[in-house]
Scaffold this active site. Structure first.
Site, short mmCIF file in Angstrom:
data_model
loop_
_atom_site.label_atom_id
_atom_site.label_comp_id
_atom_site.label_asym_id
_atom_site.label_seq_id
_atom_site.Cartn_x
_atom_site.Cartn_y
_atom_site.Cartn_z
N CYS A 81 0.84 -1.19 0.00
CA CYS A 81 0.00 0.00 0.00
C CYS A 81 0.88 1.25 0.00
O CYS A 81 1.73 1.40 0.87
CB CYS A 81 -0.89 -0.02 1.23
SG CYS A 81 -1.78 1.53 1.45
N CYS A 87 -0.86 6.23 7.06
CA CYS A 87 -2.26 5.99 7.42
C CYS A 87 -2.44 5.47 8.84
O CYS A 87 -3.15 6.06 9.63
CB CYS A 87 -2.88 5.05 6.39
SG CYS A 87 -4.47 4.36 6.85
N CYS A 90 -3.47 0.07 9.01
CA CYS A 90 -2.78 -1.23 9.10
C CYS A 90 -1.49 -1.00 9.90
O CYS A 90 -0.91 0.07 9.84
CB CYS A 90 -2.39 -1.75 7.73
SG CYS A 90 -3.79 -2.11 6.64
N GLN A 293 -19.79 -8.51 11.43
CA GLN A 293 -18.35 -8.79 11.29
C GLN A 293 -17.84 -8.24 9.96
O GLN A 293 -18.51 -8.36 8.94
CB GLN A 293 -18.11 -10.30 11.33
CG GLN A 293 -18.51 -10.94 12.65
CD GLN A 293 -17.47 -10.73 13.74
OE1 GLN A 293 -16.40 -10.17 13.50
NE2 GLN A 293 -17.79 -11.17 14.94
N TYR A 322 -23.33 -12.07 25.03
CA TYR A 322 -22.73 -11.04 24.16
C TYR A 322 -23.02 -11.38 22.70
O TYR A 322 -22.12 -11.47 21.88
CB TYR A 322 -21.21 -10.97 24.37
CG TYR A 322 -20.75 -10.84 25.80
CD1 TYR A 322 -20.66 -9.59 26.40
CD2 TYR A 322 -20.41 -11.97 26.55
CE1 TYR A 322 -20.22 -9.46 27.71
CE2 TYR A 322 -19.98 -11.84 27.87
CZ TYR A 322 -19.88 -10.59 28.44
OH TYR A 322 -19.44 -10.47 29.73
N GLU A 343 -27.80 -9.75 24.86
CA GLU A 343 -27.00 -8.66 24.31
C GLU A 343 -27.50 -7.35 24.91
O GLU A 343 -28.70 -7.17 25.08
CB GLU A 343 -27.16 -8.71 22.76
CG GLU A 343 -26.90 -7.44 22.01
CD GLU A 343 -25.45 -6.97 22.10
OE1 GLU A 343 -24.53 -7.78 21.96
OE2 GLU A 343 -25.27 -5.76 22.31
N CYS A 419 -11.49 -11.37 21.31
CA CYS A 419 -10.70 -10.47 20.45
C CYS A 419 -9.55 -9.86 21.25
O CYS A 419 -8.91 -8.93 20.79
CB CYS A 419 -11.58 -9.38 19.85
SG CYS A 419 -12.45 -8.42 21.10
N1 SAH Z 1 -21.14 -12.42 18.94
C1 SAH Z 1 -21.41 -11.27 18.13
C2 SAH Z 1 -20.98 -9.93 18.73
C3 SAH Z 1 -19.75 -9.89 19.61
S1 SAH Z 1 -19.20 -8.27 19.99
C4 SAH Z 1 -20.83 -11.46 16.75
O1 SAH Z 1 -19.99 -12.31 16.54
O2 SAH Z 1 -21.24 -10.75 15.84
C5 SAH Z 1 -19.60 -8.12 21.68
C6 SAH Z 1 -21.04 -7.70 21.96
O3 SAH Z 1 -21.23 -7.64 23.36
C7 SAH Z 1 -21.43 -6.32 21.44
O4 SAH Z 1 -22.54 -6.48 20.61
C8 SAH Z 1 -21.76 -5.52 22.71
O5 SAH Z 1 -22.83 -4.63 22.51
C9 SAH Z 1 -22.15 -6.61 23.67
N2 SAH Z 1 -22.01 -6.34 25.12
C10 SAH Z 1 -21.09 -5.57 25.75
N3 SAH Z 1 -21.22 -5.65 27.08
C11 SAH Z 1 -22.25 -6.50 27.33
C12 SAH Z 1 -22.86 -7.02 28.52
N4 SAH Z 1 -22.42 -6.68 29.71
N5 SAH Z 1 -23.87 -7.89 28.39
C13 SAH Z 1 -24.32 -8.27 27.15
N6 SAH Z 1 -23.78 -7.81 26.00
C14 SAH Z 1 -22.77 -6.95 26.07
#
Ligand code: SAH
Length: 463
Positions: A81, A87, A90, A293, A322, A343, A419
């Site tokens: 790049c 930037c 990356c 994602q 989550y 969530e 992550c």
């Molecule tokens: N599993 C999903 C999203 C994971 S990201 C996927 O793969 O697409 C993590 C998520 O946790 C986010 O959507 C965020 O809003 C949520 N989150 C954060 N703190 C939380 C909590 N205390 N209880 C429930 N959800 C929560």
């Protein structure tokens, strides 16, 4: 009062030294040691010897700048790049892809052994992409004004808010790059003014495009500083002509003085409110603001691993904490008796429910709330006993109460998608102390060319 300790760094600010890199930090900088004192140097690769200018010294560590490479690592490569060093989007394009994958595996191994005390756990080689470019399905591009008065669309220069005009971002899917260029030219043609964040004036703040590769549908989002978007009809007409696969044109209004890209109000200007994408055989509706994602190809790889670790036979009760828009929940539901997702963001749960209906899945339930409050209540008031517990928390990891609840509920298996290897290691340690065993961990490269590390851990109840 405690006496202040004098700092004796073996190097001084502005001094140029020669040293070798021994390691990499979690932001991808090289670590060179001078008499045991670590200097963090962007773009240094382990095995390389270099001249380094000392920029800053602190107690226990310092920062440096790579001045000249004296010995070069075989893992070094020319970043393809042209704007890589300006930037900052990356961080490790200067490393070969194989080296990037090994680096991510090592990040996970190091975190598990140093933070979690889990030295024996097998961390598999990172599952990477065959072609680690042009993978992102969403572009969010700030708009500014060039010196000649025309619009520019690009990226913020590293550590600044200066917008640099850009023709391409080679980790973006080509469709996003092309659409951003087309929208910029069309908006320029109709003399739409860029937003000026200092004066808080002007119209167009960001152009966001989302592309769903499996259906070919594209969404264009104008983020504007107010309700007004001049020449709306013509803009729409030109976009439809210039971007043939556009399925949705949306305006989002953000009048706040903020770095947050999206505002609260969204309206469809033309076409559908959603575009659709498939991961495996599950369909997802994606709206302008849905969390989704960004690397769908690798998402499939990650979820397949989660599914494998969950070892579902069809009669299990699963909790997906989550759960976001229910991506993992729906992916697992076809192989389970029932999936409960929780969530904290209400819009995400609305998306999750819509996606369940879209896929005609009836064995899933989604609740809004904090996992650490909702799940203990499910347990006490409803007697829900999960066989498999899936968690995919944000970077800060699982809430302590949630971990305690998991230990109380005693699921047979826990699938931990993470992550952030550091909080993963911390949480796995607590689960181990509560009678669980981490069997294996699989890193998956969701974000090639960047330092982000994603992985999934298989954790089972010791009997
Ligand atoms: N599993 C999903 C999203 C994971 S990201 C996927 O793969 O697409 C993590 C998520 O946790 C986010 O959507 C965020 O809003 C949520 N989150 C954060 N703190 C939380 C909590 N205390 N209880 C429930 N959800 C929560």
């Amino acid at each position: 009062m405690k006496k202040k300790q004098t700092v004796h760094a073996p190097v001084q600010k502005n001094e140029t030294i020669t040293a070798s890199f021994e390691d990499l930090t979690h932001d991808g900088a090289g670590v060179a040691k001078v008499d045991g004192y670590p200097l963090f140097v962007p773009y240094g690769i382990p095995g390389e010897k270099a001249k380094i200018k000392v920029i800053k010294t602190k107690k226990g560590y310092g920062f440096g700048k790579l001045v000249e490479r004296l010995e070069e690592s075989e893992e070094r490569t020319d970043p393809p790049c042209p704007i890589y060093y300006q930037c900052g989007g990356c961080q490790i394009q200067h490393m070969s892809y194989d080296a990037q994958l090994r680096y991510k595996q090592k990040q996970v191994q190091d975190a598990l052994s140093k933070i979690g005390g889990l030295k024996e756990v097998e961390v598999h080689p990172t599952l990477g992409m065959e072609d680690p470019w042009r993978y992102r399905n969403k572009a969010q591009v700030p708009i500014g004004t060039r010196n000649d008065g025309h619009l520019k669309a690009g990226f913020y220069q590293k550590r600044s808010h200066r917008i640099i005009d850009m023709e391409a971002c080679i980790i973006q899917q080509k469709e996003n790059d092309d659409s951003v260029q087309a929208v910029k030219e069309i908006a320029d043609k109709y003399n739409i003014k860029a937003y000026d964040e200092e004066k808080h004036r002007g119209t167009l703040r960001h152009v966001v495009t989302r592309y769903a590769k499996t259906t070919g549908q594209l969404m264009v989002i104008f983020i504007t500083n107010g309700e007004e978007l001049p020449h709306k009809k013509k803009l729409i007409e030109d976009i439809r002509q210039g971007i043939p696969n556009v399925a949705s044109i949306v305006q989002n209004i953000n009048t706040k003085r903020t770095n947050v890209i999206f505002g609260d109000k969204t309206r469809v200007l033309w076409g559908e409110e959603y575009i659709y994408d498939h991961i495996g055989d599950v369909t997802f509706a994606i709206s302008a603001r849905s969390f989704y994602q960004v690397n769908p190809a690798q998402t499939k790889v990650l979820y397949d691993k989660a599914l494998e670790y969950a070892r579902l036979r069809g009669n299990e009760t699963v909790i997906d904490a989550y759960c976001g828009i229910g991506t993992i929940s729906l992916f697992l539901a076809k192989n389970a008796k029932h999936v409960y997702g929780v969530e904290s963001v209400p819009e995400a749960v609305a998306d999750a429910k819509r996606n369940a209906r879209l896929n005609k899945m009836e064995n899933v339930d989604f609740a809004v709330g904090e996992a650490e409050s909702v799940i203990p209540w499910w347990h006490q008031a409803h007697g829900i006993h999960p066989d498999v517990f899936v968690v995919d928390p944000p970077r800060k990891g699982c809430d302590e109460t949630l971990l305690e609840t998991m230990l109380k509920m005693q699921p047979q298996r826990i699938v931990y998608v993470s992550c952030n290897p550091a909080t993963l290691a911390r949480d796995l340690k607590k689960l181990e102390e509560g009678g669980y065993e981490t069997k294996e961990v699989q890193p998956v490269d969701m974000f090639p060319q960047t330092t982000h590390v994603e992985c999934v851990a298989k954790v089972v109840l010791n009997v």
